[in-house]
Design a protein around this motif. Structure first.
Motif, PDB file in Angstrom:
ATOM      1  N   LYS A 164      -1.795  -4.715 -10.625  1.00 51.46           N
ATOM      2  CA  LYS A 164      -1.345  -3.671 -11.560  1.00 51.46           C
ATOM      3  C   LYS A 164       0.013  -3.114 -11.143  1.00 51.46           C
ATOM      4  CE  LYS A 164      -5.980  -2.518 -13.126  1.00 51.46           C
ATOM      5  NZ  LYS A 164      -7.109  -1.561 -13.071  1.00 51.46           N
ATOM      6  N   ASP A 179       0.833  -1.209   0.000  1.00 47.76           N
ATOM      7  CA  ASP A 179       0.000   0.000   0.000  1.00 47.76           C
ATOM      8  C   ASP A 179       0.864   1.255   0.000  1.00 47.76           C
ATOM      9  OD1 ASP A 179      -2.317  -1.492   0.022  1.00 47.76           O
ATOM     10  OD2 ASP A 179      -2.562  -1.402   2.205  1.00 47.76           O
ATOM     11  N   ALA A 228      -7.707   1.842  -7.616  1.00 50.41           N
ATOM     12  CA  ALA A 228      -7.940   1.071  -8.840  1.00 50.41           C
ATOM     13  C   ALA A 228      -8.372  -0.342  -8.498  1.00 50.41           C
ATOM     14  CB  ALA A 228      -6.664   1.033  -9.686  1.00 50.41           C
ATOM     15  N   ILE A 262       2.445   1.780  -3.440  1.00 46.75           N
ATOM     16  CA  ILE A 262       1.456   2.297  -4.395  1.00 46.75           C
ATOM     17  C   ILE A 262       1.206   3.782  -4.157  1.00 46.75           C
ATOM     18  CG2 ILE A 262      -1.006   2.208  -5.001  1.00 46.75           C
ATOM     19  CD1 ILE A 262      -0.830  -0.852  -4.667  1.00 46.75           C
ATOM     20  N   LEU A 278      -2.609   4.187  -9.176  1.00 39.09           N
ATOM     21  CA  LEU A 278      -3.265   2.925  -8.861  1.00 39.09           C
ATOM     22  C   LEU A 278      -4.081   2.985  -7.572  1.00 39.09           C
ATOM     23  CD1 LEU A 278      -0.426   0.360  -9.734  1.00 39.09           C
ATOM     24  CD2 LEU A 278      -2.255   1.246 -11.201  1.00 39.09           C
ATOM     25  N   PRO A 317      -5.262  -3.345  -7.436  1.00 38.26           N
ATOM     26  CA  PRO A 317      -4.087  -2.464  -7.442  1.00 38.26           C
ATOM     27  C   PRO A 317      -2.763  -3.215  -7.279  1.00 38.26           C
ATOM     28  CG  PRO A 317      -5.270  -2.283  -5.361  1.00 38.26           C
ATOM     29  CD  PRO A 317      -6.136  -3.079  -6.285  1.00 38.26           C
TER      30      PRO A 317
END
Length: 365
Positions: free
Chosen positions: A104, A85, A98, A88, A95, A101
């Motif tokens: 991706k 997390d 998203a 990201i 993301l 995530p």
């Protein structure tokens, strides 16, 4: 402090990372950066007593593949998810929110890693220590140890003298990139279904190949892609190895090629392999739609005149250990503008002397 180390760095390795990270940035290759070097009066014990030093490094993220492995193998899946997390939010903000995530994020790491290693291969860069803890989760070059730019092209070149079996040799780097991504996929398996991880891993090889072909076409000044280009590139590297050609001056000289071969032939130990390859190259250039002058301009912007080879770095280190940082500063100028002419530094663009060719180094910091 790993491997019972003392946690210290020496001036030698600090200068190498300081200059090399800036040189990679000058080549347009994603990398950590170096802000400063601080020297120390304290001596550090390595193979000999050396001057201590600190290099101040900067990067958008220092999270590595190994950061995820740490939590996975400790069965700390909650912290693993928190780390994903955080990455990201900090490095893949597009993301946030998203669908899927983590998947991706992994897909983007695969793409960036493939393209980064393609860039390394295109300029003859050998990292030397590609373990998972030296692989950036955002696809930048980090942790410069026994790295090297190749001198005479040697597909199996090993720059780290402790790499007995050539695990991290130049031609092994693409495969090691995939192996490391497989380890990262395992570490992320609590967050992402296995079949989806495997599907993303399968995209690594095509992504790497596509990027490398794109870079090699640019290095050779080719316009539109042709089906035969792969064979042309393979024959190029086989020829360079057979004729013992220094990679960087060859591509720079090729950037001014107009059908006259003497300058190129002077770089080869044997002219016959090069002449045969140039016949193929001439035939391929006949398919170009751009002019020769336009090709020259593009190639001179693509093929650097200067890369910081190890014998050049060693000269700067030797002077710096005697309190003379003049060459370090001069090389920093070259590193930041490797495509420029820098007439007062012509000797650093020459083929490497045979006695200094493709040196191996220690990863000791």
């Amino acid at each position: 402090y790993s491997r019972q180390g003392d946690g210290r760095a020496v001036l030698r390795s600090s200068i190498r990372e300081y200059l090399m990270s800036e040189a990679m940035d000058g080549l347009g290759i994603a990398t950590s950066r170096a802000l400063a070097i601080i020297t120390s009066d304290e001596k550090v014990a390595r193979e000999r007593w050396e001057k201590g030093s600190i290099v101040l490094r900067l990067a958008p993220s220092w999270i590595r593949f190994g950061s995820f492995e740490y939590f996975f193998h400790a069965n700390r899946h909650a912290e693993l998810e928190k780390l994903a997390d955080f990455l990201i939010r900090e490095s893949f903000p597009e993301l946030v929110g998203a669908e899927e995530p983590y998947l991706k994020m992994f897909a983007e790491i695969v793409r960036r890693t493939a393209e980064l290693i393609a860039q390394w291969q295109s300029v003859g860069f050998n990292h030397g220590v590609m373990n998972t803890d030296n692989m950036s989760a955002i696809g930048i070059t980090i942790d410069y140890g026994p790295f090297a730019f190749m001198d005479t092209f040697e597909s199996g070149y090993i720059c780290n003298h402790t790499d007995t079996y050539g695990r991290y040799s130049y031609d092994s780097q693409p495969g090691i990139g995939l192996w490391n991504l497989q380890r990262l996929a395992l570490a992320l398996s609590p967050l992402i279904p296995q079949d989806k991880l495997e599907a993303e891993l399968e995209r690594y090889a095509p992504c790497f190949t596509t990027k490398l072909l794109e870079l090699l076409r640019a290095k050779l000044g080719l316009d539109e892609a042709q089906e035969s280009d792969g064979d042309l590139f393979r024959s190029l590297f086989a020829m360079m190895e057979n004729a013992q050609i220094d990679m960087t001056p060859f591509f720079r000289t090729l950037s001014r090629y107009d059908g006259k071969r003497s300058a190129l032939l002077s770089l080869a130990l044997s002219p016959d392999p090069l002449n045969a390859w140039l016949d193929r190259y001439d035939a391929r250039l006949s398919l170009n739609t751009s002019s020769t002058d336009e090709r020259h301009v593009r190639m001179l912007r693509t093929n650097p005149k200067y890369v910081l080879k190890n014998h050049i770095l060693q000269e700067a280190i030797t002077r710096a250990e005697n309190e003379d940082f003049t060459l370090v500063n001069d090389l920093l100028r070259i590193a930041r503008d490797p495509y420029g002419e820098h007439e007062s530094f012509e000797r650093y663009a020459l083929p490497t002397p045979p006695s200094l060719n493709n040196l191996k180094l220690s990863c000791s910091s």
